[in-house]
Design an enzyme around this catalytic site. Structure first.
Site, PDB file in Angstrom:
ATOM      1  N   ARG A 208      46.285  43.901  44.920  1.00  0.00           N
ATOM      2  CA  ARG A 208      44.981  44.131  45.558  1.00  0.00           C
ATOM      3  C   ARG A 208      45.034  43.615  46.986  1.00  0.00           C
ATOM      4  NH1 ARG A 208      40.283  41.851  41.713  1.00  0.00           N
ATOM      5  NH2 ARG A 208      39.580  41.136  43.721  1.00  0.00           N
TER       6      ARG A 208
ATOM      7  N   ARG B  27      26.924  36.317  41.457  1.00  0.00           N
ATOM      8  CA  ARG B  27      27.861  35.533  42.263  1.00  0.00           C
ATOM      9  C   ARG B  27      27.135  34.487  43.110  1.00  0.00           C
ATOM     10  NH1 ARG B  27      32.765  38.551  41.707  1.00  0.00           N
ATOM     11  NH2 ARG B  27      34.225  38.114  43.361  1.00  0.00           N
TER      12      ARG B  27
ATOM     13  N   LYS C 109      38.721  36.306  34.173  1.00  0.00           N
ATOM     14  CA  LYS C 109      37.526  37.016  33.698  1.00  0.00           C
ATOM     15  C   LYS C 109      37.850  38.472  33.343  1.00  0.00           C
ATOM     16  CE  LYS C 109      34.982  36.486  37.407  1.00  0.00           C
ATOM     17  NZ  LYS C 109      35.943  35.852  38.311  1.00  0.00           N
TER      18      LYS C 109
ATOM     19  N   ARG D 228      38.089  33.593  49.637  1.00  0.00           N
ATOM     20  CA  ARG D 228      37.388  33.907  48.385  1.00  0.00           C
ATOM     21  C   ARG D 228      37.121  32.644  47.565  1.00  0.00           C
ATOM     22  NH1 ARG D 228      41.312  37.757  45.848  1.00  0.00           N
ATOM     23  NH2 ARG D 228      39.818  38.010  44.160  1.00  0.00           N
TER      24      ARG D 228
ATOM     25  N   ARG E 288      49.186  38.047  41.134  1.00  0.00           N
ATOM     26  CA  ARG E 288      48.501  39.110  40.380  1.00  0.00           C
ATOM     27  C   ARG E 288      48.882  40.511  40.871  1.00  0.00           C
ATOM     28  NH1 ARG E 288      42.139  38.783  39.453  1.00  0.00           N
ATOM     29  NH2 ARG E 288      41.968  39.036  41.700  1.00  0.00           N
TER      30      ARG E 288
HETATM   31  P1  AMP Z   1      36.319  40.598  42.161  1.00  0.00           P
HETATM   32  O1  AMP Z   1      37.148  41.750  41.715  1.00  0.00           O
HETATM   33  O2  AMP Z   1      35.232  40.240  41.175  1.00  0.00           O
HETATM   34  O3  AMP Z   1      37.146  39.411  42.575  1.00  0.00           O
HETATM   35  O4  AMP Z   1      35.535  41.098  43.480  1.00  0.00           O
HETATM   36  C1  AMP Z   1      36.237  41.538  44.627  1.00  0.00           C
HETATM   37  C2  AMP Z   1      35.310  41.490  45.837  1.00  0.00           C
HETATM   38  O5  AMP Z   1      34.190  42.350  45.627  1.00  0.00           O
HETATM   39  C3  AMP Z   1      34.712  40.123  46.142  1.00  0.00           C
HETATM   40  O6  AMP Z   1      35.582  39.305  46.911  1.00  0.00           O
HETATM   41  C4  AMP Z   1      33.449  40.521  46.912  1.00  0.00           C
HETATM   42  O7  AMP Z   1      33.760  40.913  48.249  1.00  0.00           O
HETATM   43  C5  AMP Z   1      33.007  41.775  46.165  1.00  0.00           C
HETATM   44  N1  AMP Z   1      32.099  41.438  45.050  1.00  0.00           N
HETATM   45  C6  AMP Z   1      32.346  41.559  43.711  1.00  0.00           C
HETATM   46  N2  AMP Z   1      31.291  41.182  42.980  1.00  0.00           N
HETATM   47  C7  AMP Z   1      30.334  40.816  43.867  1.00  0.00           C
HETATM   48  C8  AMP Z   1      29.002  40.315  43.725  1.00  0.00           C
HETATM   49  N3  AMP Z   1      28.442  40.107  42.526  1.00  0.00           N
HETATM   50  N4  AMP Z   1      28.311  40.047  44.871  1.00  0.00           N
HETATM   51  C9  AMP Z   1      28.849  40.256  46.087  1.00  0.00           C
HETATM   52  N5  AMP Z   1      30.104  40.702  46.284  1.00  0.00           N
HETATM   53  C10 AMP Z   1      30.845  40.983  45.185  1.00  0.00           C
END
Ligand code: AMP
Length: 227
Positions: free
Chosen positions: A162, A88, A13, A173, A127
């Site tokens: 990360r 999400r 994404k 996750r 990654r």
């Molecule tokens: P991502 O970079 O999108 O994989 O997000 C990293 C982390 O941020 C996730 O594992 C969640 O802990 C938090 N996070 C990101 N987007 C959301 C969302 N829409 N709702 C809740 N937590 C989020």
């Protein structure tokens, strides 16, 4: 053009959003990026979000929704946006619908980046991100050089992993995705917004397909509005 990119962590994404930003000149809104920024700056919101992020859980809806509300109120979203990593779960999707209805800016499409679980695991463990420009690499599938370095930045800053891309958190996750995010596929299929792109291909060919699907959805909506 207003779209949501839906997909498991590691489905591409973020990478595809960056390409879409260049092609359509609309901002990418990534709740993950916004949260990481808040954590790095140690804001109130960042402090509250950090524990959930470290453990691979979702951050509270209230925190994320507040962030999205603020972000969508900025003038650069007037011509559209790409939502990456939001919504999400179903309550976030419902809240988004209400927010966009109030703004008079309905979504054009929700595009699912479809990918096998095994591939996701490999993508996430490999990654790495350039600490300087934010470009994403994968040391397992497309090695960026030895030692791994950013191929875009002149002084070749080192790539960083990360903290939530470590194996123990990745499992959590993906579990959270299955339980809370996957039901959105049915939700957006039911309301006619869902489009699917197969994401297990070269970045450029996934992008071409994404571009085609988005153009078709935007055009269809434009015609529907024109009557
Ligand atoms: P991502 O970079 O999108 O994989 O997000 C990293 C982390 O941020 C996730 O594992 C969640 O802990 C938090 N996070 C990101 N987007 C959301 C969302 N829409 N709702 C809740 N937590 C989020």
């Amino acid at each position: 053009m207003r779209i949501v990119l839906l997909g498991a962590p590691g489905s591409g994404k973020g990478t595809q959003s960056q390409l879409l930003v260049e092609a359509y000149r609309v901002p990418q809104i990534s709740t993950g990026d916004l949260l990481r920024e808040a954590v790095a700056r140690r804001t109130d919101l960042g402090v509250r979000a950090k524990a959930a992020m470290d453990q691979g859980r979702l951050v509270d809806d209230a925190i994320v929704l507040e962030m999205i509300r603020e972000r969508l109120a900025r003038p650069d979203t007037a011509t559209g946006f790409i939502l990456d990593g939001f919504p999400r779960n179903i309550p976030q999707a419902v809240a988004l619908e209400k927010l966009l209805a109030d703004l008079g800016q309905p979504l054009d499409a929700v595009v699912l980046m479809n990918l096998d679980l095994g591939v996701l695991f490999k993508r996430l463990t490999g990654r790495r991100t350039c600490a300087d420009c934010g470009r994403v690499f994968n040391i397992l599938t497309s090695p960026p050089g030895t030692p791994p370095h950013c191929t875009r930045c002149d002084d070749h800053p080192t790539l960083v992993q990360r903290p939530d891309d470590c194996e123990s958190v990745i499992g959590k996750r993906l579990e959270v995705y299955e339980a809370q995010t996957k039901p959105l596929i049915q939700h957006y299929s039911d309301n006619g917004l869902l489009r699917v792109v197969e994401a297990d291909a070269e970045i450029a060919s996934v992008f071409r397909e994404l571009h085609r699907v988005i153009d078709a959805a935007v055009e269809r909506n434009r015609r529907a509005r024109a009557g």
